[in-house]
Design a protein around this motif. Structure first.
Motif, PDB file in Angstrom:
ATOM      1  N   GLY B 158       0.817  -1.209   0.000  1.00 39.50           N
ATOM      2  CA  GLY B 158       0.000   0.000   0.000  1.00 39.50           C
ATOM      3  C   GLY B 158       0.846   1.252   0.000  1.00 39.50           C
ATOM      4  N   SER B 159       1.877   1.284   0.855  1.00 41.86           N
ATOM      5  CA  SER B 159       2.668   2.517   0.912  1.00 41.86           C
ATOM      6  C   SER B 159       3.482   2.700  -0.359  1.00 41.86           C
ATOM      7  N   GLU B 160       3.882   1.571  -0.988  1.00 44.37           N
ATOM      8  CA  GLU B 160       4.593   1.727  -2.258  1.00 44.37           C
ATOM      9  C   GLU B 160       3.658   2.320  -3.324  1.00 44.37           C
ATOM     10  N   ILE B 161       2.418   1.829  -3.338  1.00 41.40           N
ATOM     11  CA  ILE B 161       1.467   2.346  -4.321  1.00 41.40           C
ATOM     12  C   ILE B 161       1.249   3.843  -4.119  1.00 41.40           C
ATOM     13  N   ILE B 162       1.085   4.234  -2.847  1.00 41.45           N
ATOM     14  CA  ILE B 162       0.834   5.646  -2.564  1.00 41.45           C
ATOM     15  C   ILE B 162       2.041   6.495  -2.972  1.00 41.45           C
ATOM     16  N   LYS B 163       3.235   5.978  -2.665  1.00 41.77           N
ATOM     17  CA  LYS B 163       4.448   6.718  -3.006  1.00 41.77           C
ATOM     18  C   LYS B 163       4.523   6.935  -4.520  1.00 41.77           C
ATOM     19  N   ARG B 164       4.272   5.860  -5.262  1.00 42.22           N
ATOM     20  CA  ARG B 164       4.354   5.967  -6.714  1.00 42.22           C
ATOM     21  C   ARG B 164       3.247   6.860  -7.285  1.00 42.22           C
ATOM     22  N   PHE B 165       2.103   6.816  -6.614  1.00 42.49           N
ATOM     23  CA  PHE B 165       1.014   7.685  -7.078  1.00 42.49           C
ATOM     24  C   PHE B 165       1.384   9.150  -6.881  1.00 42.49           C
ATOM     25  N   GLU B 166       1.992   9.436  -5.719  1.00 39.37           N
ATOM     26  CA  GLU B 166       2.375  10.819  -5.448  1.00 39.37           C
ATOM     27  C   GLU B 166       3.491  11.292  -6.360  1.00 39.37           C
ATOM     28  N   LEU B 167       4.335  10.348  -6.812  1.00 37.45           N
ATOM     29  CA  LEU B 167       5.381  10.695  -7.770  1.00 37.45           C
ATOM     30  C   LEU B 167       4.820  10.791  -9.184  1.00 37.45           C
ATOM     31  N   ASP B 168       3.510  10.632  -9.305  1.00 36.83           N
ATOM     32  CA  ASP B 168       2.838  10.766 -10.589  1.00 36.83           C
ATOM     33  C   ASP B 168       3.270   9.708 -11.598  1.00 36.83           C
ATOM     34  N   GLU B 169       3.485   8.474 -11.109  1.00 37.37           N
ATOM     35  CA  GLU B 169       3.879   7.416 -12.034  1.00 37.37           C
ATOM     36  C   GLU B 169       2.678   6.799 -12.728  1.00 37.37           C
ATOM     37  N   PHE B 170       1.508   6.960 -12.119  1.00 38.44           N
ATOM     38  CA  PHE B 170       0.294   6.454 -12.762  1.00 38.44           C
ATOM     39  C   PHE B 170      -0.893   7.272 -12.271  1.00 38.44           C
ATOM     40  N   GLY B 171      -2.004   7.191 -13.002  1.00 37.30           N
ATOM     41  CA  GLY B 171      -3.147   8.016 -12.645  1.00 37.30           C
ATOM     42  C   GLY B 171      -4.310   7.241 -12.066  1.00 37.30           C
ATOM     43  N   SER B 172      -4.346   5.950 -12.340  1.00 32.20           N
ATOM     44  CA  SER B 172      -5.416   5.147 -11.760  1.00 32.20           C
ATOM     45  C   SER B 172      -4.901   3.734 -11.546  1.00 32.20           C
ATOM     46  N   CYS B 173      -5.620   2.999 -10.759  1.00 30.38           N
ATOM     47  CA  CYS B 173      -5.083   1.727 -10.305  1.00 30.38           C
ATOM     48  C   CYS B 173      -6.194   0.693 -10.177  1.00 30.38           C
ATOM     49  N   LEU B 174      -5.952  -0.470 -10.789  1.00 23.26           N
ATOM     50  CA  LEU B 174      -6.928  -1.567 -10.723  1.00 23.26           C
ATOM     51  C   LEU B 174      -6.283  -2.755 -10.033  1.00 23.26           C
ATOM     52  N   ILE B 175      -7.103  -3.548  -9.364  1.00 21.24           N
ATOM     53  CA  ILE B 175      -6.557  -4.752  -8.747  1.00 21.24           C
ATOM     54  C   ILE B 175      -7.288  -5.974  -9.291  1.00 21.24           C
TER      55      ILE B 175
END
Lengths: 134, 292
Positions: B158-175
């Motif tokens: 979860g924290s990796e996803i949030i970190k990458r989201f904040e770095l603007d590596e992706f705009g949406s996320c599906l599981i």
């Protein structure tokens, strides 16, 4: 007191349901200040700061330490989502002190700002915890 | 004669395979019960959390202030797909159905020129996806990685996803994960985490309730969203874990049954051949005696 005038309390951790029963009153350490919830309380959603949770039931009072979380009160239903929790009796003062010492040292040596924020966060939790047993 | 010996060897090897599959079935059955218990115990928290989330999103519905993590970042088209599979194989179509769905999604997105990134939880999925999409996998977590509880794992991811989201590596996320419906049925499921899909079941009922928020909505949300992401991950990992054991149990049950059938068939032809040999020897003796 009739059943309808009591609170249905549900206290949950991420991996289990801890308490689910009727109680008279709960006192919660909200992030903007402590507040008590009695039957008929207005709907509220609040975050919880590290601190004490008191559950009053008839002549008995249970006390827990909560490390954080959220609470939702809706029509005499109190749902507390705790991130971590332990009973007051289970707090080991000397162990907490050791951990605090450790963290303070880690904080001194840490360079990264994010990391020291994390450590500071844990330190705050422990200090709130130890405050309760003093 | 050699043929008879071959058959005997086959029967031996198939029956030891049968023993193994039977044992694996038993192991999966006992692990299944445990996995189911854990998944069940985690359910109240996830339910309460999504209830709070829906109250919050409802009260923020018309405002522009809702954080990006809640509604997704439309400026960045990249999609992150989280693929939850198992670490081990021998569980039927459990992993392949997830992988197939992911592959379909990737080709669908690529025809629309939407870049894709993959994050794998569970070794099997990444092993298969590596063949075709090596460059897209940004990270792989093993579920049984040493010394970590599943909740810790979910928090780390979860924290990796949030970190990458904040770095603007992706705009949406599906599981993508297998939802545990029953012991014999797991459903490959797609769920959107960013933006977060609120289940609309109770919205109409709670429409008239106005909550007090303490502190204000945005502050709670900024606390709650990361929690929600790791809880959703935790839920999918647990569901997938229970599903894996269920799938393995069914697969091993099938394998045991097939092995049993095979043994029956082999035994039959073994006995036929044995009888044929005996008959032939008898004929030889009798005709030998007649010739005298």
């Amino acid at each position: 007191m009739s059943e309808s005038e009591r609170l249905q309390l549900e206290l949950v951790l991420p991996d289990k349901l801890v308490v689910s029963r009727q109680v008279d009153m709960v006192i919660i350490a909200g992030s903007e200040g402590d507040f008590g919830v009695l039957p008929g309380h207005a709907p509220i959603i609040s975050s919880i700061r590290p601190g004490l949770l008191e559950i009053h039931d008839a002549d008995k009072t249970e006390k827990f330490f909560l490390a954080g979380g959220f609470v939702e009160v809706l029509s005499n239903q109190v749902s507390i989502l705790a991130s971590e929790l332990c009973s007051i009796e289970d707090i080991d003062e000397s162990e907490c002190k050791d951990q605090i010492q450790n963290l303070i040292e880690q904080l001194r040596s840490s360079q990264d700002e994010k990391e020291s924020n994390l450590i500071q966060n844990r330190l705050d939790k422990l200090e709130a915890k130890i405050e309760l047993v003093k | 004669m050699a043929n008879l010996k071959d058959l005997r060897n086959r029967i031996d090897s198939v029956s030891s395979t049968k023993k193994i599959t039977q044992a694996m079935k038993m192991v999966a059955a006992s692990k299944l019960r445990r996995a189911q218990d854990i998944a069940e115990a985690a359910r109240p928290y996830a339910e309460k959390l999504s209830k709070i989330m829906s109250s919050l999103t409802f009260s923020l519905k018309d405002s522009d202030l809702s954080p990006l993590m809640l509604k997704g970042n439309n400026n960045n088209k990249t999609k992150l797909l989280i693929v939850v599979t198992s670490d081990r194989g021998l569980c039927g179509a459990f992993n392949s159905s997830i992988v197939r769905n992911v592959k379909n999604k990737i080709s669908e997105l690529e025809t629309n020129n939407i870049p894709v990134k993959l994050l794998c939880i569970g070794r099997k999925g990444s092993e298969v996806l590596k063949n075709n999409f090596q460059g897209k996998i940004i990270n792989t977590y093993e579920i049984s990685a040493s010394g970590k509880t599943l909740f810790n794992l979910a928090e780390t991811v979860g924290s990796e996803i949030i970190k990458r989201f904040e770095l603007d590596e992706f705009g949406s996320c599906l599981i993508y994960y297998n939802r545990f419906k029953s012991v014999i049925s797991q459903i490959a499921t797609e769920q959107s985490i960013i933006p977060y899909e609120v289940e609309n079941l109770e919205e109409s009922k709670e429409e008239n309730v106005f909550f007090e928020f303490e502190p204000e909505e945005q502050a709670i949300l900024s606390d709650l969203l990361p929690k929600n992401i790791s809880t959703q991950l935790y839920k999918s990992i647990l569901e997938s874990g229970a599903g894996e054991q269920g799938a393995r149990m069914a697969a091993m049950d099938n394998a045991t049954r097939n092995a049993g059938e095979m043994i029956d068939r082999l035994t039959l032809s073994y006995n036929r051949q044995r009888q044929a040999i005996i008959t032939r020897e008898l004929i030889e003796i009798i005709s030998g005696a007649e010739a005298l």
